[in-house]
Design a protein around this motif. Sequence first.
Motif, PDB file in Angstrom:
ATOM      1  N   LEU A  53       8.661   5.673  31.165  1.00 41.91           N
ATOM      2  CA  LEU A  53      10.319   5.792  30.849  1.00 41.91           C
ATOM      3  C   LEU A  53      11.267   5.257  31.651  1.00 41.91           C
ATOM      4  N   LEU A  54      11.948   5.278  30.500  1.00 39.19           N
ATOM      5  CA  LEU A  54      13.174   3.961  30.825  1.00 39.19           C
ATOM      6  C   LEU A  54      13.849   4.470  32.022  1.00 39.19           C
ATOM      7  N   TYR A  55      14.154   3.716  33.073  1.00 41.28           N
ATOM      8  CA  TYR A  55      14.989   4.626  34.526  1.00 41.28           C
ATOM      9  C   TYR A  55      13.730   4.773  35.045  1.00 41.28           C
ATOM     10  N   TRP A  59      12.952   0.240  36.083  1.00 37.36           N
ATOM     11  CA  TRP A  59      14.000   0.294  36.638  1.00 37.36           C
ATOM     12  C   TRP A  59      14.614  -1.366  36.396  1.00 37.36           C
ATOM     13  N   ASP A  60      15.360  -1.190  35.412  1.00 34.98           N
ATOM     14  CA  ASP A  60      16.413  -2.142  34.634  1.00 34.98           C
ATOM     15  C   ASP A  60      17.597  -1.635  33.866  1.00 34.98           C
ATOM     16  N   SER A  61      18.363  -2.478  34.144  1.00 39.67           N
ATOM     17  CA  SER A  61      19.788  -2.151  33.431  1.00 39.67           C
ATOM     18  C   SER A  61      19.783  -1.887  32.276  1.00 39.67           C
ATOM     19  N   ILE A  62      19.364  -2.294  30.771  1.00 42.69           N
ATOM     20  CA  ILE A  62      19.892  -2.024  29.750  1.00 42.69           C
ATOM     21  C   ILE A  62      19.675  -0.684  29.260  1.00 42.69           C
ATOM     22  N   SER A  63      20.741  -0.884  28.078  1.00 40.00           N
ATOM     23  CA  SER A  63      20.578   0.186  27.377  1.00 40.00           C
ATOM     24  C   SER A  63      20.203   1.205  26.893  1.00 40.00           C
ATOM     25  N   ASN A 230      21.497   7.689  36.363  1.00 35.48           N
ATOM     26  CA  ASN A 230      22.379   7.669  37.109  1.00 35.48           C
ATOM     27  C   ASN A 230      22.601   6.156  37.972  1.00 35.48           C
ATOM     28  N   ARG A 231      21.637   5.508  38.862  1.00 38.47           N
ATOM     29  CA  ARG A 231      21.212   4.729  38.987  1.00 38.47           C
ATOM     30  C   ARG A 231      21.011   3.072  38.212  1.00 38.47           C
ATOM     31  N   LEU A 233      21.641   3.146  35.310  1.00 40.98           N
ATOM     32  CA  LEU A 233      22.209   2.976  33.939  1.00 40.98           C
ATOM     33  C   LEU A 233      23.324   2.915  34.654  1.00 40.98           C
ATOM     34  N   LEU A 234      23.932   3.867  35.218  1.00 38.91           N
ATOM     35  CA  LEU A 234      25.442   3.895  34.652  1.00 38.91           C
ATOM     36  C   LEU A 234      26.181   3.152  35.905  1.00 38.91           C
ATOM     37  N   ALA A 235      25.846   3.193  37.377  1.00 41.93           N
ATOM     38  CA  ALA A 235      25.891   2.697  38.465  1.00 41.93           C
ATOM     39  C   ALA A 235      25.875   1.180  38.511  1.00 41.93           C
ATOM     40  N   SER A 236      24.781   0.949  37.725  1.00 40.47           N
ATOM     41  CA  SER A 236      24.061  -0.458  37.681  1.00 40.47           C
ATOM     42  C   SER A 236      25.666  -1.265  37.207  1.00 40.47           C
ATOM     43  N   VAL A 237      26.306  -0.900  36.150  1.00 44.02           N
ATOM     44  CA  VAL A 237      27.437  -1.875  35.802  1.00 44.02           C
ATOM     45  C   VAL A 237      28.251  -2.407  36.543  1.00 44.02           C
ATOM     46  N   PHE A 238      27.806  -1.511  37.979  1.00 37.44           N
ATOM     47  CA  PHE A 238      28.863  -2.601  38.867  1.00 37.44           C
ATOM     48  C   PHE A 238      27.833  -3.098  39.691  1.00 37.44           C
ATOM     49  N   ARG A 239      27.074  -2.743  39.858  1.00 36.70           N
ATOM     50  CA  ARG A 239      25.759  -3.510  41.007  1.00 36.70           C
ATOM     51  C   ARG A 239      25.029  -4.516  40.460  1.00 36.70           C
ATOM     52  N   VAL A 240      24.745  -4.480  39.534  1.00 37.55           N
ATOM     53  CA  VAL A 240      23.966  -6.117  38.688  1.00 37.55           C
ATOM     54  C   VAL A 240      24.612  -6.873  38.730  1.00 37.55           C
ATOM     55  N   ARG A 241      25.050  -8.528  39.320  1.00 32.16           N
ATOM     56  CA  ARG A 241      25.413  -9.454  39.027  1.00 32.16           C
ATOM     57  C   ARG A 241      24.322 -10.585  38.978  1.00 32.16           C
ATOM     58  N   GLN A 242      23.767 -11.093  38.050  1.00 34.15           N
ATOM     59  CA  GLN A 242      23.106 -12.542  38.178  1.00 34.15           C
ATOM     60  C   GLN A 242      23.482 -13.763  37.767  1.00 34.15           C
ATOM     61  N   TYR A 243      24.884 -14.083  38.611  1.00 34.21           N
ATOM     62  CA  TYR A 243      25.343 -14.365  37.709  1.00 34.21           C
ATOM     63  C   TYR A 243      24.872 -17.194  38.261  1.00 34.21           C
ATOM     64  N   ASP A 244      23.788 -16.752  38.905  1.00 35.24           N
ATOM     65  CA  ASP A 244      23.403 -17.801  39.300  1.00 35.24           C
ATOM     66  C   ASP A 244      22.728 -17.935  37.778  1.00 35.24           C
ATOM     67  N   LEU A 245      22.779 -17.115  36.796  1.00 39.28           N
ATOM     68  CA  LEU A 245      22.238 -18.000  35.426  1.00 39.28           C
ATOM     69  C   LEU A 245      22.960 -18.093  34.746  1.00 39.28           C
ATOM     70  N   THR A 246      24.561 -18.181  35.443  1.00 43.32           N
ATOM     71  CA  THR A 246      25.244 -18.490  34.786  1.00 43.32           C
ATOM     72  C   THR A 246      25.802 -20.320  34.216  1.00 43.32           C
ATOM     73  N   ASP A 247      25.866 -20.943  33.090  1.00 41.72           N
ATOM     74  CA  ASP A 247      26.025 -22.272  32.262  1.00 41.72           C
ATOM     75  C   ASP A 247      27.129 -22.193  32.244  1.00 41.72           C
ATOM     76  N   PHE A 248      27.947 -22.598  32.983  1.00 40.03           N
ATOM     77  CA  PHE A 248      29.664 -22.575  33.020  1.00 40.03           C
ATOM     78  C   PHE A 248      29.529 -24.213  32.179  1.00 40.03           C
ATOM     79  N   GLN A 249      29.085 -24.761  31.938  1.00 47.08           N
ATOM     80  CA  GLN A 249      29.523 -25.844  31.281  1.00 47.08           C
ATOM     81  C   GLN A 249      29.444 -25.745  29.696  1.00 47.08           C
ATOM     82  N   THR A 250      28.168 -25.254  29.027  1.00 42.66           N
ATOM     83  CA  THR A 250      28.117 -24.385  27.471  1.00 42.66           C
ATOM     84  C   THR A 250      29.114 -23.672  27.453  1.00 42.66           C
TER      85      THR A 250
END
Length: 475
Positions: A53-55, A59-63, A230-231, A233-250
Motif C-alpha cells: 500500500l502506497l505511503y 514511503w514515497d512522496s508521489i501523488s 499525511n507524513r 504525501l501532505l507534509a512531504s511537499v515541504f520536506r522532500v528536497r533533492q536539489y543535488d539532482l538539479t542540472d542548472f545548465q540544462t
Amino acid sequence: MLSFFRVNSTLQVISLLALLVLIRIPFLLSAPPLLIPELNWMLVGEQMRNGNLLYRDIWDSISPLSALVYWLIDLAFGRSQLVYHAAGTAVAALQVFYFNWVMNVRDIYPDRNWIPGLIYALFLNMSFDCGTLSPVLLSTSFLLLAFGTLVKQMDRRGATDEVFEIGFYISLAALFYLPSALFILWALMALLLYTGASFRQHSLLIFGFAFPILLTVLYYYLADSLDDFNRNLLASVFRVRQYDLTDFQTLLASMFLPFAMGTLGLLSLFRQTTRYVNFQQRCQQIMMIWALTAMVSVALMPFLAPMLFISFIPALAFFASYYFQGIRREWMAELIFLGVFVFTLLILYQGTLALVPNLEVGRLSSLQVKTSPIDQHIRQQKILVIGEDLSAYRNNQAATPYLNWDLAKYDLRNLDSYESVISVYDHFRKDPPNYIIDKESVIKKLFQRAPGLAASYEKTALDGVYRRKADIISN
C-alpha cells in the motif's frame, strides 16, 4: 512552417500530431538515458503490484493517482522506459489538440488557426525528460480541462453550476502532482474577478475541489494509514528536497527560449489592447494569473528539472502565440520561429543522442541513473538503498518501505528513539532485504540499537554493503 499552420483545417491537425511524433521518434527508437525519477516511479508501480500500500508500505512522496498509473503500467508491461515515453507522447498529443481546440472554439485569438498548438508541441520538447510520463504532465492535462471549463463560463453572461467541474479537475490534478493544488487559488481569483459567480457557485468550486481529496483521505483512514498519508504525501511537499539532482545548465538552456517567447508575447499585448474584445482580454488576464500561480509552485518542487515546469507551458504557449501572430512581416516571423525550433531540437537531441560528446548541456547528468561497481555483483536481488541515489535498483527490487531517503530519515536518522528502532525492525522483519547499501552511514548505529538485525547481516568487501546471511535466506 507558421504559414502552413495559419489555416484551420483537419490537415493541420493531422500534420501537427505527426510532427510531434516525428520529433520524438529518435528517442522512441533508441531509449534516452534512464532518469532517477523514472526509476523511482517504476519501483513504486512494482511495489504496488506486489501488494504493498502506497505511503504505508512504500514511503514515497508521489501523488496517489500518478502511482495508480504506474501500477497499471507495471501490471501490463513491467519496467519499460519505452512505454513511459510512448504514453507521455500520447498524453502530450491530447494536450496539444485540446489546448488549440479551446483556443479556436472559444475565439480566444482574433484568428482561428493551429499556431498555438504548434508552439505548445514545440515547448513540450524543450528537454528529453519532458517526453516521459511524469506526474506533472499528467497533472497539467487536468489543469487544461479546468481552463477549458473556466473559459466556457467566462463566455457566458454569468457563471453556472459547471464551476463544480473546475474544482473537480484541479483536485484530480493535485492528486497527480500535489503542488497543482495551488491552482484552486487561480480558479477562485478568475471567478471572482471575471465572472458573475455567486457565493453558492464559489462554494461549489471548493466542494468540487475537496470531494476527490476527501475520498482519498477516507480511503487511507479506512486502511488505518492516515498518519502515513499525511507524513509521506501532505507534509512531504515541504520536506522532500533533492536539489543535488538539479542540472542548472540544462534547466536554463532548455527553458530560456520558451520563457523569452512567452515574455515577448505578454509585452506585445500592452501595445495592442484595442485589437482584442473584452472576452479575449479577460482570457489574457487569467493566463497571467496562471503563470503567477505556476511560479509560486516552484517553491514546492522537490528538485528543479525541465519536466517539472510543464505546468508553465500552457501560459508560455498562449502568450508566445500572440508574439508570432503579431509580427507584421511573415518572413521575419518564419525566421524567428525557425531559429527557436532548431535551437529547441538541438537541446532535445543533445540530451538524448549526445550530438556533441563532451558537452554536458542537455544531458541532465545529475538526474541520470548511473552505473556502479555494485551492478556487477548484485543483480535480481531484494535490496535496500539508504541514500538519495537509487541507481542500484536498476537491476534489483526494492525491499522495506524506505524508498525515498528524505522520508526514510523519519526512522533511520532517529535511531535514538525507541519507537523508530521498533518501526525499522518491524519493516525489516516483514520485508527483509538480501542486501543493504548504506550510503548515509546509519547501519552501524541501527545494528547497535537492534542486535537481532545485526545477527542477520554480514559486511561484504564492498564499501557500505551488507549481505543477509545465507543460512537465514535459505530458511
